[in-house]
Design a protein around this motif. Structure first.
Motif, PDB file in Angstrom:
ATOM      1  N   CYS A 197      -2.484  -0.501   7.035  1.00  0.00           N
ATOM      2  CA  CYS A 197      -2.627  -0.539   5.000  1.00  0.00           C
ATOM      3  C   CYS A 197      -4.030  -0.023   4.843  1.00  0.00           C
ATOM      4  O   CYS A 197      -4.821  -0.295   5.641  1.00  0.00           O
ATOM      5  CB  CYS A 197      -1.627  -1.385   4.032  1.00  0.00           C
ATOM      6  SG  CYS A 197      -1.338  -1.523   2.453  1.00  0.00           S
ATOM      7  N   ILE A 198      -3.661   0.594   3.229  1.00  0.00           N
ATOM      8  CA  ILE A 198      -4.732   0.538   3.385  1.00  0.00           C
ATOM      9  C   ILE A 198      -5.323  -0.405   1.649  1.00  0.00           C
ATOM     10  O   ILE A 198      -4.128  -0.498   0.519  1.00  0.00           O
ATOM     11  CB  ILE A 198      -5.467   2.248   1.712  1.00  0.00           C
ATOM     12  CG1 ILE A 198      -5.525   2.985   3.473  1.00  0.00           C
ATOM     13  CG2 ILE A 198      -6.700   2.578   1.524  1.00  0.00           C
ATOM     14  CD1 ILE A 198      -4.712   4.223   3.039  1.00  0.00           C
ATOM     15  N   SER A 199      -6.398  -0.962   1.977  1.00  0.00           N
ATOM     16  CA  SER A 199      -6.889  -2.181   0.812  1.00  0.00           C
ATOM     17  C   SER A 199      -6.711  -1.258  -0.791  1.00  0.00           C
ATOM     18  O   SER A 199      -8.087  -0.449  -0.566  1.00  0.00           O
ATOM     19  CB  SER A 199      -7.545  -3.613   1.275  1.00  0.00           C
ATOM     20  OG  SER A 199      -8.219  -2.857   1.766  1.00  0.00           O
ATOM     21  N   ASP A 200      -6.612  -2.642  -1.966  1.00  0.00           N
ATOM     22  CA  ASP A 200      -7.258  -2.254  -2.769  1.00  0.00           C
ATOM     23  C   ASP A 200      -7.734  -3.446  -3.895  1.00  0.00           C
ATOM     24  O   ASP A 200      -7.483  -4.767  -3.147  1.00  0.00           O
ATOM     25  CB  ASP A 200      -6.011  -1.747  -3.314  1.00  0.00           C
ATOM     26  CG  ASP A 200      -6.512  -0.683  -4.842  1.00  0.00           C
ATOM     27  OD1 ASP A 200      -7.632  -0.826  -5.308  1.00  0.00           O
ATOM     28  OD2 ASP A 200      -5.804  -0.278  -5.650  1.00  0.00           O
ATOM     29  N   ILE A 201      -8.224  -3.806  -4.793  1.00  0.00           N
ATOM     30  CA  ILE A 201      -9.132  -4.089  -5.464  1.00  0.00           C
ATOM     31  C   ILE A 201      -8.135  -5.134  -6.061  1.00  0.00           C
ATOM     32  O   ILE A 201      -7.324  -4.339  -6.516  1.00  0.00           O
ATOM     33  CB  ILE A 201     -10.250  -3.853  -6.622  1.00  0.00           C
ATOM     34  CG1 ILE A 201     -11.377  -2.598  -5.107  1.00  0.00           C
ATOM     35  CG2 ILE A 201     -10.929  -5.743  -7.039  1.00  0.00           C
ATOM     36  CD1 ILE A 201     -12.907  -2.339  -6.309  1.00  0.00           C
ATOM     37  N   LEU A 202      -8.122  -6.528  -6.418  1.00  0.00           N
ATOM     38  CA  LEU A 202      -7.129  -7.206  -7.286  1.00  0.00           C
ATOM     39  C   LEU A 202      -7.579  -6.973  -8.550  1.00  0.00           C
ATOM     40  O   LEU A 202      -8.972  -6.620  -9.502  1.00  0.00           O
ATOM     41  CB  LEU A 202      -7.977  -9.026  -6.969  1.00  0.00           C
ATOM     42  CG  LEU A 202      -9.065  -9.759  -6.836  1.00  0.00           C
ATOM     43  CD1 LEU A 202      -8.303 -10.999  -7.205  1.00  0.00           C
ATOM     44  CD2 LEU A 202      -9.721  -9.138  -6.035  1.00  0.00           C
ATOM     45  N   PRO A 203      -7.105  -6.771  -9.682  1.00  0.00           N
ATOM     46  CA  PRO A 203      -7.041  -6.504 -11.033  1.00  0.00           C
ATOM     47  C   PRO A 203      -8.114  -7.227 -11.671  1.00  0.00           C
ATOM     48  O   PRO A 203      -8.780  -7.100 -12.552  1.00  0.00           O
ATOM     49  CB  PRO A 203      -5.932  -6.509 -11.622  1.00  0.00           C
ATOM     50  CG  PRO A 203      -5.123  -7.297 -10.577  1.00  0.00           C
ATOM     51  CD  PRO A 203      -5.001  -7.179  -9.394  1.00  0.00           C
ATOM     52  N   LEU A 247     -10.431   5.413   1.908  1.00  0.00           N
ATOM     53  CA  LEU A 247      -9.222   5.630   2.907  1.00  0.00           C
ATOM     54  C   LEU A 247      -8.969   5.226   3.771  1.00  0.00           C
ATOM     55  O   LEU A 247      -8.416   5.964   4.929  1.00  0.00           O
ATOM     56  CB  LEU A 247      -8.283   6.966   2.472  1.00  0.00           C
ATOM     57  CG  LEU A 247      -8.366   7.301   0.511  1.00  0.00           C
ATOM     58  CD1 LEU A 247      -7.904   8.999   0.354  1.00  0.00           C
ATOM     59  CD2 LEU A 247      -7.293   6.376  -0.247  1.00  0.00           C
ATOM     60  N   ASP A 248      -9.557   3.845   4.045  1.00  0.00           N
ATOM     61  CA  ASP A 248      -9.188   3.533   5.818  1.00  0.00           C
ATOM     62  C   ASP A 248      -8.837   2.769   6.144  1.00  0.00           C
ATOM     63  O   ASP A 248      -8.573   2.226   5.227  1.00  0.00           O
ATOM     64  CB  ASP A 248     -10.335   3.372   6.303  1.00  0.00           C
ATOM     65  CG  ASP A 248     -11.461   4.370   6.195  1.00  0.00           C
ATOM     66  OD1 ASP A 248     -11.529   5.804   6.128  1.00  0.00           O
ATOM     67  OD2 ASP A 248     -12.952   3.622   5.750  1.00  0.00           O
ATOM     68  N   LEU A 249      -7.837   2.343   7.174  1.00  0.00           N
ATOM     69  CA  LEU A 249      -6.684   1.757   7.350  1.00  0.00           C
ATOM     70  C   LEU A 249      -7.393   0.807   7.921  1.00  0.00           C
ATOM     71  O   LEU A 249      -8.038   0.606   9.435  1.00  0.00           O
ATOM     72  CB  LEU A 249      -5.456   2.120   8.201  1.00  0.00           C
ATOM     73  CG  LEU A 249      -3.710   3.118   8.208  1.00  0.00           C
ATOM     74  CD1 LEU A 249      -4.036   3.447   6.856  1.00  0.00           C
ATOM     75  CD2 LEU A 249      -3.547   3.504   9.499  1.00  0.00           C
ATOM     76  N   VAL A 250      -6.486  -0.819   7.605  1.00  0.00           N
ATOM     77  CA  VAL A 250      -6.206  -1.582   7.841  1.00  0.00           C
ATOM     78  C   VAL A 250      -5.388  -1.864   9.720  1.00  0.00           C
ATOM     79  O   VAL A 250      -4.228  -1.933   9.234  1.00  0.00           O
ATOM     80  CB  VAL A 250      -6.174  -3.208   7.141  1.00  0.00           C
ATOM     81  CG1 VAL A 250      -6.633  -4.137   7.800  1.00  0.00           C
ATOM     82  CG2 VAL A 250      -6.896  -2.680   6.207  1.00  0.00           C
ATOM     83  N   ILE A 251      -6.503  -1.649  10.324  1.00  0.00           N
ATOM     84  CA  ILE A 251      -5.738  -2.226  11.742  1.00  0.00           C
ATOM     85  C   ILE A 251      -5.596  -3.157  12.607  1.00  0.00           C
ATOM     86  O   ILE A 251      -4.671  -3.202  13.236  1.00  0.00           O
ATOM     87  CB  ILE A 251      -5.798  -0.714  12.361  1.00  0.00           C
ATOM     88  CG1 ILE A 251      -7.339  -0.579  13.222  1.00  0.00           C
ATOM     89  CG2 ILE A 251      -5.359   0.204  11.604  1.00  0.00           C
ATOM     90  CD1 ILE A 251      -7.864   0.043  13.997  1.00  0.00           C
ATOM     91  N   GLY A 252      -6.526  -4.826  12.174  1.00  0.00           N
ATOM     92  CA  GLY A 252      -6.409  -5.399  12.730  1.00  0.00           C
ATOM     93  C   GLY A 252      -7.449  -5.920  12.263  1.00  0.00           C
ATOM     94  O   GLY A 252      -8.599  -5.895  11.119  1.00  0.00           O
TER      95      GLY A 252
END
Length: 451
Positions: free
Chosen positions: A147-153, A173-178
């Motif tokens: 997943c690619i994370s985003d900022i909370l509203p 657009l970097d993937l969280v992998i661990g």
């Protein structure tokens, strides 16, 4: 037939999310239908079925006709690449106890659509010893996803004021992998211990990768890994009239084209279906339509026919051919109706779409089909009971787009864009109509029978 075809189409979409996967499956289908690798054939005659593959990412299929090859071919041309994220060559890094995979987006995407959705990794890693490791993580039920994370509203006041093109930068657009476990605040550790701890999560992830796949970090330098939406193609709507899936631009047309050729017989003219790569970035490279792959594949066929090869025969064959550029069109969107000229828009369920010209604004970059050719197609499709619609991509000044048609038109052949309407085109999940898929299949079969 219709239900079986659609279920098989959905399976194709679910299993084939990269060019390599598409070519592998198309070759499997072709060989089951009696096709052979043209390079393994010494000679060809009417009725023979052959294929040619380039770098495992482009494929051309041929059914040899009864008339001379100089009379031309009936060609279906589609592309099998789709917008996505590609993994960079030095991708793995750790930042504050999270491990990321660095990416570079491919094709025209809205970057914000790719955050916070489940993603999968598909592709290959090539080792120095020549061995190739196939990678496919995130599709099976027991697989992890990414997943690619985003900022909370609550903290997104600045982000929400930026334009859609800017608020998710490409480098984000970097993937969280661990992940790792941060030390407790106040822990007294020397600098050397902190340095070791800082990279511990990345080391753990790389150890897992090496254990499962035998891959060193340096092997990413010769990898081709694509980040795609995780999950299978699904029916959409209570009436199940629509299909929701990744990559329907342009695998909807590619699949229907391949099936049309495989299920067609030997006619007077040689039938051809070509599925190429790199359309989404300009048809460039060795596996794109702008390369010599198609021309070279046809030359290999011509060289094995009784007439023998000559440059003039090849040129006459290409110039006398007719092609449907099997590519999608933007479906009319009632929620954004002001972007379309309704009288010249394509509608979901309206049948295959003919685009006389593509390009943008003043037809820039367009391939503009001859009306005589369109009239012949209308006649044969009306006789076959195939539904079709004439359309443009959107209002003149709104933008536009291109296909592989202009590359084929360079040979002097008749070319017309003909494909399926797509809603939410280039989004991670695109929408098509079951009816349109079937009508496209019928249209392609009827076209291949043209004398």
């Amino acid at each position: 037939m219709s239900k079986d075809f659609i279920e098989e189409y959905k399976e194709f979409l679910s299993e084939c999310k990269t060019e390599r996967e598409c070519v592998s499956e198309i070759v499997r289908m072709a060989e089951n239908a009696g096709f052979r690798d043209v390079m393994k054939c010494d000679s060809l005659k009417a009725g023979d079925k052959v294929y040619s593959v380039k770098m495992k990412k482009a494929v051309a299929l041929f059914t040899i006709g009864t008339s001379g090859i100089e009379n031309g071919m009936n060609i279906l041309g589609a592309h099998i690449d789709s917008p996505r994220l590609d993994v960079k060559q030095n991708p793995v890094y750790e930042k504050d106890f999270l491990v990321y995979l660095n990416t570079h987006y491919y094709g025209g995407i809205k970057k914000y659509q790719w955050v916070t959705i489940p993603l999968a990794i598909h592709g290959v890693v090539c080792r120095k010893d020549g061995s190739v490791v196939d990678i496919r993580i995130g599709e099976d039920e027991g697989d992890p996803v990414f997943c690619i994370s985003d900022i909370l509203p609550h903290l997104a006041q600045k982000q929400m004021k930026e334009s859609a093109a800017e608020f998710i930068p490409g480098e984000s657009l970097d993937l969280v992998i661990g992940s790792g476990i941060p030390r407790r605040k106040g822990d007294d550790k020397d600098d050397e211990e902190k340095k070791k701890e800082k990279a511990s999560a990345k080391k753990a992830v790389m150890a897992l990768i090496k254990e499962k796949y035998g891959i060193e970090e340096s092997d990413f330098g010769s990898a081709e890994l694509e980040i795609v939406p995780a999950g299978r193609a699904r029916d959409l709507g209570l009436d199940r009239s629509l299909i929701l899936a990744y990559g329907q631009d342009d695998r909807s047309c590619a699949y229907a084209s391949v099936r049309a050729l495989l299920e067609g017989g030997c006619g007077a003219r040689t039938s051809c279906c070509i599925c190429v790569d790199k359309e989404e970035i300009g048809s460039v490279g060795a596996t794109g339509m702008g390369s010599h792959f198609f021309e070279n594949a046809v030359a290999e066929v011509v060289a094995r026919l009784p007439e023998g090869f000559s440059e003039l025969s090849l040129r006459r064959c290409l110039a006398n051919s007719s092609m449907l550029s099997s590519d999608v069109n933007a479906a009319f969107d009632p929620m954004n109706a002001d972007l379309f000229d309704r009288a010249n828009a394509s509608f979901l369920g309206g049948g295959i779409v003919f685009n006389k010209y593509t390009g943008s604004r003043g037809k820039s970059g367009a391939s503009d089909a001859n009306p005589e050719f369109i009239a012949r197609l209308r006649n044969i499709l009306d006789a076959a009971g195939v539904r079709y619609q004439m359309a443009e991509l959107g209002k003149v000044d709104q933008g536009g787009g291109g296909t592989i048609a202009f590359e084929a038109a360079k040979y002097g052949m008749n070319v017309l864009d003909a494909g399926v309407s797509v809603l939410s085109m280039h989004a991670p999940w695109e929408i098509t109509s079951r009816e349109d898929i079937m009508q496209a299949f019928g249209a392609y079969k009827a076209f291949l029978s043209l004398d």
